[in-house]
Design a protein around this motif. Structure first.
Motif, PDB file in Angstrom:
ATOM      1  N   VAL A  48       8.864  55.049  27.647  1.00  0.00           N
ATOM      2  CA  VAL A  48      10.049  54.219  27.471  1.00  0.00           C
ATOM      3  C   VAL A  48       9.602  52.901  26.867  1.00  0.00           C
ATOM      4  N   HIS A  49      10.207  52.541  25.728  1.00  0.00           N
ATOM      5  CA  HIS A  49       9.856  51.283  25.061  1.00  0.00           C
ATOM      6  C   HIS A  49      10.694  50.175  25.685  1.00  0.00           C
ATOM      7  N   GLY A  50      10.032  49.278  26.409  1.00  0.00           N
ATOM      8  CA  GLY A  50      10.761  48.191  27.038  1.00  0.00           C
ATOM      9  C   GLY A  50       9.854  47.311  27.856  1.00  0.00           C
ATOM     10  N   SER A  51      10.421  46.232  28.390  1.00  0.00           N
ATOM     11  CA  SER A  51       9.668  45.195  29.088  1.00  0.00           C
ATOM     12  C   SER A  51      10.016  45.163  30.571  1.00  0.00           C
ATOM     13  N   SER A  52       9.040  44.760  31.378  1.00  0.00           N
ATOM     14  CA  SER A  52       9.303  44.573  32.806  1.00  0.00           C
ATOM     15  C   SER A  52      10.172  43.344  33.061  1.00  0.00           C
ATOM     16  N   LEU A  53      10.453  42.566  32.032  1.00  0.00           N
ATOM     17  CA  LEU A  53      11.383  41.443  32.155  1.00  0.00           C
ATOM     18  C   LEU A  53      12.837  41.880  32.046  1.00  0.00           C
ATOM     19  N   HIS A  72       1.862  48.971  38.423  1.00  0.00           N
ATOM     20  CA  HIS A  72       2.214  47.870  37.513  1.00  0.00           C
ATOM     21  C   HIS A  72       0.970  47.281  36.864  1.00  0.00           C
ATOM     22  N   LEU A  73       0.778  47.621  35.581  1.00  0.00           N
ATOM     23  CA  LEU A  73      -0.339  47.076  34.809  1.00  0.00           C
ATOM     24  C   LEU A  73       0.115  46.108  33.724  1.00  0.00           C
ATOM     25  N   ALA A  74       1.386  46.139  33.348  1.00  0.00           N
ATOM     26  CA  ALA A  74       1.860  45.334  32.225  1.00  0.00           C
ATOM     27  C   ALA A  74       1.651  43.848  32.502  1.00  0.00           C
ATOM     28  N   ALA A  75       0.922  43.182  31.609  1.00  0.00           N
ATOM     29  CA  ALA A  75       0.666  41.742  31.760  1.00  0.00           C
ATOM     30  C   ALA A  75      -0.069  41.236  30.537  1.00  0.00           C
ATOM     31  N   ARG A  76       0.051  39.963  30.299  1.00  0.00           N
ATOM     32  CA  ARG A  76      -0.820  39.308  29.330  1.00  0.00           C
ATOM     33  C   ARG A  76      -2.124  38.979  30.050  1.00  0.00           C
ATOM     34  N   GLN A  85      -1.116  28.723  26.536  1.00  0.00           N
ATOM     35  CA  GLN A  85       0.289  29.100  26.721  1.00  0.00           C
ATOM     36  C   GLN A  85       0.590  29.408  28.198  1.00  0.00           C
ATOM     37  N   PRO A  86       0.403  28.454  29.078  1.00  0.00           N
ATOM     38  CA  PRO A  86       0.578  28.742  30.507  1.00  0.00           C
ATOM     39  C   PRO A  86       1.986  29.172  30.885  1.00  0.00           C
ATOM     40  N   THR A  87       3.000  28.553  30.293  1.00  0.00           N
ATOM     41  CA  THR A  87       4.370  28.925  30.670  1.00  0.00           C
ATOM     42  C   THR A  87       4.674  30.359  30.277  1.00  0.00           C
ATOM     43  N   ARG A  88       4.169  30.787  29.125  1.00  0.00           N
ATOM     44  CA  ARG A  88       4.368  32.175  28.702  1.00  0.00           C
ATOM     45  C   ARG A  88       3.715  33.131  29.690  1.00  0.00           C
ATOM     46  N   GLN A  91       5.749  33.201  32.896  1.00  0.00           N
ATOM     47  CA  GLN A  91       7.023  33.892  32.683  1.00  0.00           C
ATOM     48  C   GLN A  91       6.826  35.403  32.622  1.00  0.00           C
ATOM     49  N   GLU A  92       5.835  35.860  31.844  1.00  0.00           N
ATOM     50  CA  GLU A  92       5.656  37.298  31.655  1.00  0.00           C
ATOM     51  C   GLU A  92       4.947  37.953  32.840  1.00  0.00           C
ATOM     52  N   ASN A  93       3.876  37.337  33.325  1.00  0.00           N
ATOM     53  CA  ASN A  93       3.092  37.973  34.382  1.00  0.00           C
ATOM     54  C   ASN A  93       3.747  37.863  35.760  1.00  0.00           C
ATOM     55  N   VAL A  94       4.261  36.692  36.082  1.00  0.00           N
ATOM     56  CA  VAL A  94       4.898  36.521  37.391  1.00  0.00           C
ATOM     57  C   VAL A  94       6.392  36.841  37.313  1.00  0.00           C
ATOM     58  N   GLY A  95       7.061  36.345  36.273  1.00  0.00           N
ATOM     59  CA  GLY A  95       8.488  36.633  36.119  1.00  0.00           C
ATOM     60  C   GLY A  95       8.764  38.118  35.942  1.00  0.00           C
ATOM     61  N   GLY A  96       7.942  38.785  35.122  1.00  0.00           N
ATOM     62  CA  GLY A  96       8.123  40.221  34.928  1.00  0.00           C
ATOM     63  C   GLY A  96       7.900  40.991  36.216  1.00  0.00           C
TER      64      GLY A  96
END
Length: 326
Positions: A48-53, A72-76, A85-88, A91-96
């Motif tokens: 499935v093409h998509g984001s954990s966000l 759950h492995l998806a992360a930067r 780029q700390p906010t990114r 957002q992606e690692n913790v927010g996702g």
């Protein structure tokens, strides 16, 4: 059990997905393909093409595929990028992760396996890093992994989700050449890249308090890491409750100079490395105690460093034919 593997088309994720499927587990993959490669997965594993966000997508996928467990492995995961780029990264690692856990709790899923990192430890002055070694991450990336562990455990307690957090040490190698790491961010592909371009490998600092003055690290074959995920997933599927956090490493240290020398032997290119100044934040030594993983997961690493380098080189040559100069 049906397992959703986020980031399952990535270098590590594809190894995990294939290893679990090969042992009879039902798996599907969610990946935004920012670094994942669809061809790493066989056609038998749905992608499935998509984001954990994307909370709406997550809820639909969990329901439509009757998912009963999540890996759950998806992360930067690039340290230098996280500093810039700390906010990114948050957002992606913790927010996702928060979005995913919310969907997991709503769906009534009770098993969750989280991909963490030895980066949570920072720079501890110990011979072997145990799971009780204090955590003091030195980058936003490491901070997001530690915050992720906190969040996983809190959600587990609140919603009755059994959880496992795996703290990876330095991952290398490939189970098959086509699954090799295509990025140039870790030391093995970084050395391959320099040699392929006719340049000398680089060693950052040779004045550390170690036997040869270079940093000492614990390297784990990606196929062994995949086996650790399988063992952890089966522990969860077997009804284990509560939370477990374990290191995934070999428990043996290899210096950067030793690794570069081994790479020269495997590739046939013994160009002497250039010694450059230390990089900020590099620990002199970071080696895992793997005793808890062996005790709790009945798992231990089986592959050595030479096998890691040889398998990684086969993958590098497949993707970079110009590297094979005879």
């Amino acid at each position: 059990m049906t397992w959703l593997i986020t980031g399952g088309a990535g270098y590590i994720g594809a190894h995990v997905a294939r290893a679990m499927a090969a042992e009879g587990e039902s798996v599907l993959v969610l990946d935004d393909l920012s670094s994942g490669v669809p061809t790493r997965l066989p056609e038998s594993i749905p992608l499935v093409h998509g984001s954990s966000l994307d909370g709406r997508l997550l809820k639909r996928v969990l329901a439509e595929h009757s998912v009963t467990g999540v890996v759950h492995l998806a992360a930067r995961k690039q340290v230098a990028e996280s500093v810039a780029q700390p906010t990114r990264y948050y957002q992606e690692n913790v927010g996702g992760l928060a979005t995913l856990l919310e969907a997991v709790a709503e769906a009534g899923i009770e098993r969750f396996l989280f991909s963490s990192s030895a980066a949570v430890y920072g720079n501890p002055d110990v011979d072997l890093i145990t799971e009780d070694t204090p955590c003091a991450p030195m980058s936003p990336y490491g901070e997001t992994k530690l915050a992720g562990e906190w969040l996983v455990r809190a959600a587990g307690r609140a919603h009755g989700i059994a959880t496992v957090c795996l703290r990876y040490f330095n991952v290398a190698g490939a189970a098959e050449p086509e699954l090799a790491d295509t990025g140039v961010f870790n030391i093995v592909p970084m050395v391959f890249d320099r040699l392929t371009r006719g340049e000398a490998p680089r060693i950052f600092g040779d004045d550390y308090p170690t036997p040869d003055g270079t940093c000492v690290r614990d390297y784990i074959h990606v196929a062994d890491l995949a086996d650790a995920h399988l063992a952890a997933a089966r522990r969860l599927a077997g009804g284990a409750a509560g939370d477990l956090t374990v290191n995934v490493g070999r428990g043996e240290g290899v210096s950067v100079r030793e690794l570069v020398t081994l790479i020269g032997e495997v590739t046939g290119d013994t160009t002497a490395p250039l010694v450059e100044p230390r990089r900020p934040g590099d620990a002199p030594r970071a080696v895992a105690s793997a005793a808890l993983a062996e005790r709790e997961l009945d798992w231990s690493a089986r592959r050595g460093v030479r096998e890691m380098v040889e398998s990684a080189w086969r993958g590098w040559v497949l993707h970079h034919p110009e590297a094979n100069r005879g």
